[in-house]
Design a protein around this motif. Structure first.
Motif, PDB file in Angstrom:
ATOM      1  N   TYR A  81      34.695  35.337  45.653  1.00 48.24           N
ATOM      2  CA  TYR A  81      34.014  36.574  45.285  1.00 48.24           C
ATOM      3  C   TYR A  81      34.215  37.609  46.388  1.00 48.24           C
ATOM      4  O   TYR A  81      34.026  37.324  47.564  1.00 48.24           O
ATOM      5  CB  TYR A  81      32.521  36.330  45.066  1.00 48.24           C
ATOM      6  N   LYS A 105      37.730  47.629  40.622  1.00 49.00           N
ATOM      7  CA  LYS A 105      38.972  46.850  40.654  1.00 49.00           C
ATOM      8  C   LYS A 105      39.829  47.252  41.847  1.00 49.00           C
ATOM      9  O   LYS A 105      40.089  48.435  42.065  1.00 49.00           O
ATOM     10  CB  LYS A 105      39.754  47.046  39.349  1.00 49.00           C
ATOM     11  N   TYR A 111      33.379  41.565  47.887  1.00 46.38           N
ATOM     12  CA  TYR A 111      32.390  42.651  47.830  1.00 46.38           C
ATOM     13  C   TYR A 111      32.732  43.737  48.845  1.00 46.38           C
ATOM     14  O   TYR A 111      33.483  43.532  49.804  1.00 46.38           O
ATOM     15  CB  TYR A 111      30.975  42.128  48.102  1.00 46.38           C
ATOM     16  N   GLU A 170      28.066  47.848  41.099  1.00 47.94           N
ATOM     17  CA  GLU A 170      29.144  48.198  40.175  1.00 47.94           C
ATOM     18  C   GLU A 170      30.362  47.331  40.465  1.00 47.94           C
ATOM     19  O   GLU A 170      30.753  47.154  41.617  1.00 47.94           O
ATOM     20  CB  GLU A 170      29.523  49.671  40.334  1.00 47.94           C
ATOM     21  N   MET A 171      30.957  46.784  39.412  1.00 50.40           N
ATOM     22  CA  MET A 171      32.217  46.075  39.561  1.00 50.40           C
ATOM     23  C   MET A 171      33.357  47.100  39.561  1.00 50.40           C
ATOM     24  O   MET A 171      33.468  47.922  38.660  1.00 50.40           O
ATOM     25  CB  MET A 171      32.416  45.081  38.425  1.00 50.40           C
ATOM     26  N   TRP A 198      28.786  39.463  38.711  1.00 50.20           N
ATOM     27  CA  TRP A 198      29.832  39.529  39.737  1.00 50.20           C
ATOM     28  C   TRP A 198      30.973  38.610  39.333  1.00 50.20           C
ATOM     29  O   TRP A 198      30.850  37.391  39.324  1.00 50.20           O
ATOM     30  CB  TRP A 198      29.231  39.098  41.071  1.00 50.20           C
ATOM     31  N   LYS A 199      32.118  39.203  39.005  1.00 49.60           N
ATOM     32  CA  LYS A 199      33.269  38.431  38.530  1.00 49.60           C
ATOM     33  C   LYS A 199      34.065  37.882  39.714  1.00 49.60           C
ATOM     34  O   LYS A 199      34.304  38.596  40.699  1.00 49.60           O
ATOM     35  CB  LYS A 199      34.175  39.308  37.671  1.00 49.60           C
ATOM     36  N   PRO A 242      38.814  41.821  41.329  1.00 49.08           N
ATOM     37  CA  PRO A 242      37.546  42.516  41.080  1.00 49.08           C
ATOM     38  C   PRO A 242      36.662  42.474  42.321  1.00 49.08           C
ATOM     39  O   PRO A 242      36.717  41.527  43.105  1.00 49.08           O
ATOM     40  CB  PRO A 242      36.925  41.716  39.933  1.00 49.08           C
ATOM     41  N   CYS A 243      35.871  43.512  42.496  1.00 45.92           N
ATOM     42  CA  CYS A 243      35.046  43.650  43.706  1.00 45.92           C
ATOM     43  C   CYS A 243      33.686  44.200  43.319  1.00 45.92           C
ATOM     44  O   CYS A 243      33.583  45.133  42.527  1.00 45.92           O
ATOM     45  CB  CYS A 243      35.741  44.590  44.688  1.00 45.92           C
ATOM     46  N   LEU A 244      32.636  43.626  43.873  1.00 46.65           N
ATOM     47  CA  LEU A 244      31.298  44.163  43.665  1.00 46.65           C
ATOM     48  C   LEU A 244      31.024  45.217  44.721  1.00 46.65           C
ATOM     49  O   LEU A 244      30.997  44.917  45.925  1.00 46.65           O
ATOM     50  CB  LEU A 244      30.245  43.054  43.758  1.00 46.65           C
ATOM     51  N   ASN A 245      30.828  46.454  44.292  1.00 42.58           N
ATOM     52  CA  ASN A 245      30.440  47.525  45.205  1.00 42.58           C
ATOM     53  C   ASN A 245      28.910  47.526  45.302  1.00 42.58           C
ATOM     54  O   ASN A 245      28.206  47.781  44.319  1.00 42.58           O
ATOM     55  CB  ASN A 245      30.940  48.876  44.711  1.00 42.58           C
ATOM     56  N   VAL A 250      24.348  43.427  36.078  1.00 42.22           N
ATOM     57  CA  VAL A 250      25.754  43.297  36.487  1.00 42.22           C
ATOM     58  C   VAL A 250      26.063  41.836  36.786  1.00 42.22           C
ATOM     59  O   VAL A 250      25.310  41.156  37.487  1.00 42.22           O
ATOM     60  CB  VAL A 250      26.038  44.158  37.733  1.00 42.22           C
TER      61      VAL A 250
END
Length: 566
Positions: free
Chosen positions: A410, A550, A412, A547-548, A529-530, A538-541, A527
């Motif tokens: 994951y 890319k 972020y 917000e996910m 988290w992918k 994919p990145c969690l901001n 949300v």
């Protein structure tokens, strides 16, 4: 309380009720020795098993830090006699029907600073969740990373990293008695602690000792993560020794007062600059059964021969602000007026002057748009350092692990700017004098707690520079750990929400291997988290909202990749 007396492999120890979170008490066991004191002939050497004791050891007071200097005021701190200690925080130790997941934390500090004391790493926020928290000390600088080429000395390097392995072994042997699950251990680190966690993923010595990892703002590929040389002669030079052979230097070193040894490493100014080759940090050892690592980290990752575990990894939006804090604290460290000393040491050029000039020109055009390097473009310098010293290599590690790690990963990016972004607030004050006033007040809150109110009043009212954009290195730490300078958080306040959200993300991963195991509208606004895939990033901001996004910072990564490929 019977929960306060706990048996370990070395003997019984006594803790205390450390605090309360949401009216629920939790226990603290402080300064627990996890290895034999590294003194006398054991100085610089790999750690040894801890010695047993008779009776009940009092573990109600914090242990001694490992020898170093105070970050802000540069005075000597620590003692090697009992610095290899750890703190354990838990809800209960008796009648635990289901052992709790363990969060094992390694502090940062560029491998030369820091400790496990609760003035920075207060566990209160994390203890809102059903986990057990372990926070360790490990040897720093020369004491943790002296490396001598001659095998007969038994000092091949990486003693500080081997300390961490020893602490993980202590957890495996003892954490069940504190209510923790030895089969569910997540190593977590920030900055140099994050680099250490990455090294533990790559080291055969740590195999089977942990099951997940969280890497915040650092990987083993970062320019400041490895020294790569034997450094006994460097230390002898810094101490002013005239001797040139290993034996003579080492004999003098054994008699040298500890404070002199610690002070000597700070004479090497580049050791505090994170884009230079640093002499007292991890090293690639000669191959042996006791080697922590015996190949370059990049080769280990590419080979796929490492401890493959699920992990979270990320960074802040402007990691480079750390360099401004270092510049303000270290008066000799000036704002650069050119890029002559700003190109990372690991960019391949073999001393080719034409190639070096080409690299500098490309970097200047990309970040400075034709403007001169200096005070007026200092925000561009910090932006460049964010990428070259942190983000590029973090993303490089992610892309390499995409190829060889089949476990969930994951990614972020921490973007949230709030009242607990303490590093940015310190960096943003308009003068060194104001910075030291704030640092002095923060230091004094330990002695006079009401000063905390004045500290927070000033930090809100002092004039701040407005050209520093984003979140600094370390700005995420204040949303997971309770600093001594944190104000009291009002339940239901925005700060309470942001702390709870960060803690939930991190501890969900510790518990379930997934930071958002289900839709959670209360904490995560629905949300999910992918995880990273082989082909997708994919990145969690993490900002005011989640917000996910890319492939963040794609262009910057591609720019530095082109520089390294010239």
């Amino acid at each position: 309380m019977t929960d306060l007396i706990v048996p370990t492999a070395q003997g019984k120890l006594k803790g205390k009720v450390f605090g309360k979170v949401y009216e629920k008490p939790f226990l603290g066991f402080l300064g627990i020795p996890y290895a034999k004191a590294p003194v006398g002939d054991l100085r610089f050497k790999p750690p040894q098993d801890p010695e047993p004791w008779v009776g009940i050891k009092n573990c109600t007071k914090e242990g001694t830090p490992c020898p170093s200097k105070h970050l802000s005021f540069k005075f000597y701190i620590g003692n090697e006699d009992n610095c290899l200690n750890l703190n354990v925080f838990t809800r209960q130790t008796k009648n635990v029907t289901t052992p709790k997941p363990v969060l094992f934390f390694i502090h940062g500090g560029a491998f030369i600073l820091g400790n496990n004391r609760t003035e920075v790493y207060g566990p209160d926020f994390l203890m809102a969740e059903e986990i057990v928290v372990v926070v360790i000390n490990y040897r720093l600088g020369v004491l943790g990373f002296l490396a001598i080429e001659d095998d007969s000395y038994g000092i091949p390097g990486n003693a500080g990293l081997k300390d961490q392995v020893m602490a993980l072994k202590w957890v495996q042997r003892n954490i069940l008695n504190f209510g923790g699950d030895p089969n569910n251990v997540t190593i977590v680190g920030q900055s140099a602690g994050s680099i250490a966690c990455h090294f533990l993923m790559l080291s055969p010595l740590a195999k089977g000792l942990f099951h997940r990892a969280i890497l915040a703002s650092g990987v083993a590929l970062n320019t400041w993560a490895t020294g790569g040389t034997y450094n006994l002669h460097k230390l002898g030079y810094l101490l002013g020794y005239m001797e040139q052979d290993d034996k003579s230097i080492f004999e003098k070193l054994k008699k040298e007062p500890l404070k002199n040894i610690v002070a000597a490493q700070y004479e090497y100014k580049d050791d505090c600059l994170l884009d230079k080759i640093r002499p007292f940090v991890p090293i690639v050892e000669k191959p042996s059964k006791d080697a922590f690592i015996s190949d370059l980290p990049i080769n280990i990752i590419k080979s796929g021969n490492y401890n493959k575990v699920p992990f979270m990894i990320g960074y802040t939006t402007n990691e480079g602000m750390l360099f401004e804090l270092l510049r303000m604290i270290m008066t000799w460290n000036k704002i650069p007026k050119s890029l002559d000393n700003e190109i990372p040491h690991d960019v391949p050029h073999n001393g080719d002057v034409e190639k070096i000039n080409t690299i500098k020109e490309k970097v200047k055009n990309y970040y400075f748009k034709g403007n001169e390097v200096g005070k007026k473009t200092y925000s561009d310098i910090l932006n460049m350092k964010s990428d070259s010293a942190f983000r590029y290599h973090i993303q490089k590690a992610i892309k390499l692990h995409q190829e060889t790690n089949d476990k969930p990963m994951y990614f972020y990016k921490f973007s949230h700017e709030g009242p607990f972004n303490y590093t940015k607030k310190l960096v943003a004050v308009t003068s060194r004098i104001l910075l030291y006033i704030l640092l002095a007040l923060a230091f004094m809150t330990k002695l006079i707690p009401p000063i905390n109110n004045f500290f927070h009043f000033l930090i809100q009212k002092l004039p701040m520079r407005e050209n520093l954009k984003g979140t600094s290195h370390c700005d995420d730490v204040g949303y997971l750990w309770k600093y001594r300078i944190h104000p009291k958080i009002r339940p239901g306040s925005p700060e309470d929400f942001y702390v709870r959200r960060m803690v939930k993300l991190w501890t969900n991963f510790v518990k379930y291997e997934n930071p958002t195991p289900e839709v959670d509208n209360e904490h995560f606004e629905g949300v999910l988290w992918k995880p990273i895939s082989k082909t997708d990033l994919p990145c969690l901001n993490i900002d005011e909202t989640l917000e996910m996004v890319k492939n963040p910072d794609k262009e910057r990564y591609q720019f530095w990749d082109s520089i390294y490929s010239l």
